[in-house]
Design a protein around this motif. Structure first.
Motif, PDB file in Angstrom:
ATOM      1  N   ILE A   1       0.770  -1.302   0.033  1.00  0.00           N
ATOM      2  CA  ILE A   1      -0.103  -0.019   0.150  1.00  0.00           C
ATOM      3  C   ILE A   1       1.031   1.156  -0.226  1.00  0.00           C
ATOM      4  O   ILE A   1       0.646   2.207  -0.669  1.00  0.00           O
ATOM      5  CB  ILE A   1      -0.891  -0.056   1.232  1.00  0.00           C
ATOM      6  CG1 ILE A   1      -2.037  -1.228   0.904  1.00  0.00           C
ATOM      7  CG2 ILE A   1      -1.778   1.225   1.372  1.00  0.00           C
ATOM      8  CD1 ILE A   1      -2.631  -1.729   2.364  1.00  0.00           C
ATOM      9  N   LEU A   2       1.922   1.175   0.826  1.00  0.00           N
ATOM     10  CA  LEU A   2       3.047   2.168   0.859  1.00  0.00           C
ATOM     11  C   LEU A   2       3.614   2.688  -0.567  1.00  0.00           C
ATOM     12  O   LEU A   2       3.645   3.603  -1.091  1.00  0.00           O
ATOM     13  CB  LEU A   2       3.859   2.104   1.788  1.00  0.00           C
ATOM     14  CG  LEU A   2       3.261   2.299   3.281  1.00  0.00           C
ATOM     15  CD1 LEU A   2       4.294   1.694   4.456  1.00  0.00           C
ATOM     16  CD2 LEU A   2       3.094   3.804   3.796  1.00  0.00           C
ATOM     17  N   LYS A   3       3.766   1.474  -1.444  1.00  0.00           N
ATOM     18  CA  LYS A   3       4.465   1.483  -2.491  1.00  0.00           C
ATOM     19  C   LYS A   3       3.570   2.282  -3.467  1.00  0.00           C
ATOM     20  O   LYS A   3       4.030   3.186  -4.216  1.00  0.00           O
ATOM     21  CB  LYS A   3       4.622   0.411  -3.238  1.00  0.00           C
ATOM     22  CG  LYS A   3       5.342   0.331  -4.483  1.00  0.00           C
ATOM     23  CD  LYS A   3       5.195  -1.235  -4.987  1.00  0.00           C
ATOM     24  CE  LYS A   3       5.567  -1.344  -6.531  1.00  0.00           C
ATOM     25  NZ  LYS A   3       5.577  -2.774  -6.977  1.00  0.00           N
ATOM     26  N   SER A   4       2.161   2.146  -3.552  1.00  0.00           N
ATOM     27  CA  SER A   4       1.281   2.795  -4.255  1.00  0.00           C
ATOM     28  C   SER A   4       1.251   4.139  -3.948  1.00  0.00           C
ATOM     29  O   SER A   4       1.228   5.091  -4.997  1.00  0.00           O
ATOM     30  CB  SER A   4      -0.001   2.143  -4.198  1.00  0.00           C
ATOM     31  OG  SER A   4      -1.146   2.780  -4.997  1.00  0.00           O
ATOM     32  N   GLU A   5       1.040   4.676  -2.651  1.00  0.00           N
ATOM     33  CA  GLU A   5       1.056   5.875  -2.246  1.00  0.00           C
ATOM     34  C   GLU A   5       2.438   6.741  -2.655  1.00  0.00           C
ATOM     35  O   GLU A   5       2.336   7.808  -3.114  1.00  0.00           O
ATOM     36  CB  GLU A   5       0.936   6.118  -0.717  1.00  0.00           C
ATOM     37  CG  GLU A   5      -0.201   5.485  -0.311  1.00  0.00           C
ATOM     38  CD  GLU A   5      -0.698   5.458   1.045  1.00  0.00           C
ATOM     39  OE1 GLU A   5       0.236   6.096   1.843  1.00  0.00           O
ATOM     40  OE2 GLU A   5      -1.627   4.934   1.685  1.00  0.00           O
ATOM     41  N   ILE A   6       3.684   6.093  -2.321  1.00  0.00           N
ATOM     42  CA  ILE A   6       4.933   6.777  -2.567  1.00  0.00           C
ATOM     43  C   ILE A   6       5.468   6.892  -3.879  1.00  0.00           C
ATOM     44  O   ILE A   6       5.629   7.958  -4.542  1.00  0.00           O
ATOM     45  CB  ILE A   6       6.077   6.060  -1.643  1.00  0.00           C
ATOM     46  CG1 ILE A   6       5.730   6.251  -0.223  1.00  0.00           C
ATOM     47  CG2 ILE A   6       7.350   6.402  -2.104  1.00  0.00           C
ATOM     48  CD1 ILE A   6       6.324   5.206   0.571  1.00  0.00           C
ATOM     49  N   ILE A   7       5.107   5.583  -4.788  1.00  0.00           N
ATOM     50  CA  ILE A   7       5.438   5.817  -6.297  1.00  0.00           C
ATOM     51  C   ILE A   7       4.511   6.723  -6.752  1.00  0.00           C
ATOM     52  O   ILE A   7       4.827   7.464  -7.846  1.00  0.00           O
ATOM     53  CB  ILE A   7       5.279   4.495  -6.732  1.00  0.00           C
ATOM     54  CG1 ILE A   7       6.405   3.423  -6.256  1.00  0.00           C
ATOM     55  CG2 ILE A   7       5.585   4.227  -8.444  1.00  0.00           C
ATOM     56  CD1 ILE A   7       7.997   4.111  -6.390  1.00  0.00           C
ATOM     57  N   GLY A   8       3.164   6.551  -6.430  1.00  0.00           N
ATOM     58  CA  GLY A   8       2.153   7.608  -7.044  1.00  0.00           C
ATOM     59  C   GLY A   8       2.444   8.869  -6.858  1.00  0.00           C
ATOM     60  O   GLY A   8       1.982   9.739  -7.713  1.00  0.00           O
ATOM     61  N   ALA A   9       3.330   9.405  -5.916  1.00  0.00           N
ATOM     62  CA  ALA A   9       3.804  10.996  -5.820  1.00  0.00           C
ATOM     63  C   ALA A   9       5.012  11.346  -6.338  1.00  0.00           C
ATOM     64  O   ALA A   9       5.338  12.400  -6.456  1.00  0.00           O
ATOM     65  CB  ALA A   9       3.773  10.931  -4.332  1.00  0.00           C
ATOM     66  N   VAL A  10       5.564  10.330  -6.995  1.00  0.00           N
ATOM     67  CA  VAL A  10       6.582  10.431  -7.837  1.00  0.00           C
ATOM     68  C   VAL A  10       5.989  11.094  -9.141  1.00  0.00           C
ATOM     69  O   VAL A  10       5.250  10.764  -9.747  1.00  0.00           O
ATOM     70  CB  VAL A  10       7.619   9.330  -8.137  1.00  0.00           C
ATOM     71  CG1 VAL A  10       8.740   9.534  -9.040  1.00  0.00           C
ATOM     72  CG2 VAL A  10       8.012   8.978  -6.619  1.00  0.00           C
ATOM     73  N   PRO A  11       7.011  12.075  -9.737  1.00  0.00           N
ATOM     74  CA  PRO A  11       6.899  12.803 -11.031  1.00  0.00           C
ATOM     75  C   PRO A  11       6.567  11.450 -11.803  1.00  0.00           C
ATOM     76  O   PRO A  11       7.141  10.707 -12.080  1.00  0.00           O
ATOM     77  CB  PRO A  11       7.980  13.685 -11.248  1.00  0.00           C
ATOM     78  CG  PRO A  11       8.318  14.078  -9.863  1.00  0.00           C
ATOM     79  CD  PRO A  11       8.097  13.110  -9.136  1.00  0.00           C
ATOM     80  N   ALA A  12       5.472  11.564 -12.921  1.00  0.00           N
ATOM     81  CA  ALA A  12       5.130  10.665 -13.828  1.00  0.00           C
ATOM     82  C   ALA A  12       6.254  10.343 -14.703  1.00  0.00           C
ATOM     83  O   ALA A  12       6.472   8.985 -14.927  1.00  0.00           O
ATOM     84  CB  ALA A  12       4.035  11.136 -14.899  1.00  0.00           C
ATOM     85  N   GLY A  13       7.192  11.094 -15.322  1.00  0.00           N
ATOM     86  CA  GLY A  13       8.376  10.575 -15.965  1.00  0.00           C
ATOM     87  C   GLY A  13       9.262   9.789 -15.397  1.00  0.00           C
ATOM     88  O   GLY A  13      10.201   9.011 -15.989  1.00  0.00           O
TER      89      GLY A  13
END
Length: 560
Positions: A229-241
């Motif tokens: 779940i943290l992966k989804s939140e953290i990676i999701g906050a990384v700029p798309a590129g």
């Protein structure tokens, strides 16, 4: 979340794979994991339910389970919290079965697999189900495409991820099984799945509510870890590129540690930052203690996740590497991993990640950490007391204090040393969770690295037995008071590589030496036991001297 609406409805598969739902598997979900066992069982159940004697419209409906979604009412977008395996396998089955159906049937199935774009509604051509980013291109190319699925046997499985390999293997199984069915049975099966196979769709607007719903519906709990779940939140906050690159870094660390250890790592990182015992869920506390302080997700991955993951791998597997002192550190780490708790790990990974270029400092720290952890174990401090002490150690590490000074929380004070030594001199055998640990540590100090502790069974046994037989050799050489005093102390204990033999354990000393204390070779792999084999007799005087010698070794080991 208070006020969050829950929608639950029983739907046939034909209504589920429609414009009412656009399913996506979030990043935090595990990969597709069903094997031929689960996929084959689903197909068997569906075939059995569909192959009834009466007309299809008179069939009893078949219930396939529940799916839990995060979904706004009136919005087709649906994030799958639970049900990924069933939904993916159903779509795969429908894709495979198209090859064995008339063109009209196959075209109708296409609509269940792909949403057809509508320019008026502004919708696009897209799959009804989207897997995790890493698997979706493979899924579309080899499983959903009607031409490619027919060429599935040509797909090489070497180099595929586990989830991709499962997709290929299960699709091939479906192809093999369906190819053996008459065309009429294939048509009946697909109609039965579409109209008479039901899932209960449970939807709510937020993840926390969906999580709670699932844990109520399923006794096994959510097959997700907090790291997912943290992966989804953290990676999701990384700029798309940059998301693909950081997803690759994250998944590399997870693969190196393994799924369970990687999940455990987040609890240890929480402790490094919070320095207190957890009182709420790991997710809530991790967000509050860690992510609130490391707000940039790229900084978290680069400067927290990666160094702590590397340190945790070295600590948990005793695989520390350095130009000097590495084996001494790893021997201490192997000893620490014998403990019945992992409360010491946050301090270890915090120090290693900060001082990776100073082998001497690491060797000194791990030696002192081993002494502290062992003393608390011997003194039987509870988890609250241990966490409080390690929290103070973590604070000292963070502040860059001199951890070797007498007043450091890493060091033992005089009262702690005295109490530790007193307990070591007591009836160690009576403390189940302590006796094997102390005996292994003691044996290791005597072995100079030559002892082998890889045996499947290692037990702690008595030389002077607990209950000697009447008129035995033991009763003539020990008074009742002497036996009561010595029977459970260090001096009277040995290590064996076998389960206890109650009859043999009561034999006299010479008989025990000839077989019970040795292996087939007539020797023992343990220095502690070899010492006993070298004794010509076993008396209170021998025990007194042996107790003194053994305590001296432990006193030196832990600087007591």
């Amino acid at each position: 979340m208070a006020g969050s609406r829950i929608q639950a409805a029983e739907r046939p598969v034909g209504e589920i794979f429609s414009d009412a739902y656009r399913f996506s598997i979030p990043r935090y979900q595990r990969p597709y994991a069903w094997t031929k066992d689960q996929a084959g069982e689903m197909l068997d159940d569906l075939l059995a339910a569909a192959q009834c004697e009466h007309k299809l419209e008179n069939s009893d409906p078949y219930f396939l389970g529940s799916v839990v979604l995060v979904k706004e009412e009136g919005d087709a977008d649906a994030e799958v919290v639970d049900g990924q395996q069933r939904l993916t396998t159903l779509i795969m089955l429908m894709s495979v079965i198209r090859q064995f159906l008339p063109e009209a049937f196959a075209a109708s199935l296409d609509k269940r697999i792909y949403q057809q774009g509508d320019p008026i509604r502004g919708t696009l051509d897209q799959p009804r189900l989207t897997l995790r980013d890493k698997d979706q291109p493979f899924f579309e190319k080899h499983i959903l495409d009607s031409d490619s699925i027919a060429q599935l046997n040509e797909v090489a499985t070497a180099g595929l991820t586990d989830s991709q390999r499962n997709l290929v293997t299960n699709a091939r199984l479906f192809h093999q099984r369906l190819a053996q069915l008459p065309g009429e049975e294939c048509r009946r099966l697909v109609a039965f799945i579409d109209q008479y196979t039901y899932l209960v769709m449970v939807a709510t607007q937020d993840f926390d509510s969906a999580y709670r719903i699932f844990t109520v519906l399923n006794e096994r709990g959510l097959d997700l870890t907090h790291s997912d779940i943290l992966k989804s939140e953290i990676i999701g906050a990384v700029p798309a590129g940059a998301q693909d690159a950081y997803t690759g870094i994250w998944e590399t660390e997870e693969e190196d540690l393994g799924r369970q250890d990687f999940a455990d790592l987040f609890a240890h990182i929480r402790m490094v930052y919070a320095k207190t015992k957890a009182r709420e869920t790991i997710l809530k506390e991790f967000r509050a203690a860690v992510l609130s302080k490391v707000s940039d997700p790229r900084d978290f991955i680069n400067h927290v996740l990666v160094p702590y993951s590397n340190a945790f791998e070295a600590v948990s597997r005793a695989s520390y590497q350095a130009d000097q002192g590495a084996e001494d550190v790893n021997e201490l780490l192997r000893s620490l991993n014998l403990l019945d708790n992992t409360d010491w790990i946050p301090a270890a990974i915090s120090f290693l990640s900060r001082h990776s270029g100073d082998p001497g400092a690491i060797q000194s720290f791990i030696r002192d950490l081993d002494r502290l952890a062992s003393s608390m174990h011997i003194r039987r401090l509870d988890v609250t007391q241990r966490i409080d002490r390690y929290g103070r150690v973590l604070g000292a590490i963070e502040r860059g204090e001199d951890l070797t000074r007498t007043a450091s929380p890493l060091q033992l004070d005089d009262l702690e040393k005295t109490r530790t030594l007193e307990l070591l001199g007591g009836e160690i055998y009576t403390v189940l969770r302590l006796r094997l640990y102390v005996m292994l540590r003691l044996d290791s100090t005597l072995s100079s690295g030559g002892a082998n502790y890889d045996h499947p069974i290692i037990t702690v046994e008595h030389v002077l037995p607990q209950t000697p037989k009447p008129n035995s050799w033991w009763l003539s050489n020990f008074t009742d008071d002497e036996r009561a005093y010595w029977v459970h102390r260090l001096a009277n204990l040995v290590l064996l590589t076998r389960k206890k033999n109650s009859e043999a354990s009561n034999k006299d000393f010479h008989e025990k030496k000839q077989g019970y204390f040795t292996g087939r070779s007539g020797t023992s792999p343990f220095p502690l036991t070899t010492q006993v084999l070298q004794q010509p007799t076993w008396t209170p005087d021998v025990l007194r001297q042996r107790q003194e010698d053994l305590l001296a070794h432990l006193k030196q080991l832990w600087r007591l």
